[in-house]
Design an enzyme around this catalytic site. Structure first.
Site, PDB file in Angstrom:
ATOM      1  N   LYS A  83       1.005  -1.337  -0.222  1.00  0.00           N
ATOM      2  CA  LYS A  83      -0.053   0.187  -0.095  1.00  0.00           C
ATOM      3  C   LYS A  83       1.200   1.482   0.262  1.00  0.00           C
ATOM      4  CE  LYS A  83      -4.500   0.459   2.025  1.00  0.00           C
ATOM      5  NZ  LYS A  83      -4.727   1.076   3.826  1.00  0.00           N
TER       6      LYS A  83
HETATM    7  C1  E4P Z   1      -8.338   1.573   3.685  1.00  0.00           C
HETATM    8  O1  E4P Z   1      -7.100   1.035   3.006  1.00  0.00           O
HETATM    9  C2  E4P Z   1      -8.052   2.845   4.707  1.00  0.00           C
HETATM   10  O2  E4P Z   1      -6.919   2.504   5.464  1.00  0.00           O
HETATM   11  C3  E4P Z   1      -9.394   2.590   5.988  1.00  0.00           C
HETATM   12  O3  E4P Z   1     -10.647   2.440   5.382  1.00  0.00           O
HETATM   13  C4  E4P Z   1      -9.604   4.511   6.577  1.00  0.00           C
HETATM   14  O4  E4P Z   1     -10.222   4.383   7.186  1.00  0.00           O
HETATM   15  P1  E4P Z   1     -10.669   5.256   8.168  1.00  0.00           P
HETATM   16  O5  E4P Z   1     -11.520   6.718   7.332  1.00  0.00           O
HETATM   17  O6  E4P Z   1     -11.922   5.079   8.606  1.00  0.00           O
HETATM   18  O7  E4P Z   1      -9.533   5.631   8.677  1.00  0.00           O
END
Ligand code: E4P
Length: 225
Positions: A83
């Site tokens: 990522k």
């Molecule tokens: C997914 O890959 C993200 O890290 C995640 O959905 C972020 O979510 P949040 O905005 O609730 O932190």
């Protein structure tokens, strides 16, 4: 639409896998901070539970640092997806990972153009953050819809992952908008299972069954006494 769990909690991932609904997992530094310990060990455990893609996020700002971290993650298990946050260096790292055959998930996407660039650079997953856009009074689902339409128009193979999902309605909307994947906190997955009429119906069926069995002189378990 594939369903990923957005967590680093092993027990949550095991539960969703047992339900037969788990297609992959996304983690990020904030989710990892909630559980602590060795990030590598957690990732390896997750990769044993699900054969689906498991996102491991790099934190370096520079390209070489991102490459070093990502190559390390990619060696942990065959289903790791590196990522990388959207940025100029992030695009370069994504492009280099693609050349090396390492799959990437471009994260912190907040506009359709960012998503388009990430796909062009070679990211296999593009993650627009729906909830965080909604939080600032912008329609997060518009980015999902526009990207899925563009990818379909131009036969772009990258998958659109609806991230930052906050409620079950987001999941339905993401599916209707053509998202290939939605990543959910465990709470939202559990909310999707339940409906007050389902829960009420289960209680009533059990009650009626027990009354009928008692009236017929049988035990309440359903087995003849
Ligand atoms: C997914 O890959 C993200 O890290 C995640 O959905 C972020 O979510 P949040 O905005 O609730 O932190």
């Amino acid at each position: 639409m594939k369903i990923f769990l957005d967590t680093a909690e092993i027990e949550e991932i095991k539960t969703a896998a047992r339900w037969g609904v788990l297609d992959g997992v996304t983690t990020n530094p904030s989710l990892y901070a909630k559980v602590g310990g060795s990030y590598d060990a957690i990732l390896q455990q997750i990769c044993k539970i699900t054969p689906g893609p498991v996102s491991a996020e790099v934190i370096s700002d520079d390209v070489e640092g991102m490459l070093e971290e990502g190559r390390h993650f990619a060696k942990l298990a065959p289903n790791i997806v590196v990522k990388v946050a959207m940025s100029e260096n992030g695009l370069e790292a994504i492009s280099r990972f693609a050349d090396e055959g390492i799959k990437t998930n471009c994260t912190l996407i907040f506009s359709t153009n960012q998503g388009l660039l990430a796909a062009k650079a070679g990211a296999s997953i593009i993650s627009p953050f729906v909830g965080r856009l909604d939080d600032i009074n912008q329609d997060g689902m518009t980015v999902i819809r526009e990207l899925t339409e563009i990818f379909s128009l131009y036969d772009i193979e990258s998958e659109v992952l609806a991230a930052s999902i906050r409620n079950p309605l987001h999941v339905t909307q993401a599916a209707m908008a053509g998202a290939h994947i939605a990543t959910l906190p465990m709470k939202v997955l559990q909310q999707m299972v339940h409906h007050p009429l389902t829960d009420k119906g289960i209680v009533q069926f059990k009650k009626d069954w027990e009354s009928a069995r008692q009236a017929a002189g049988h035990d309440a378990t359903g087995h003849d006494a």
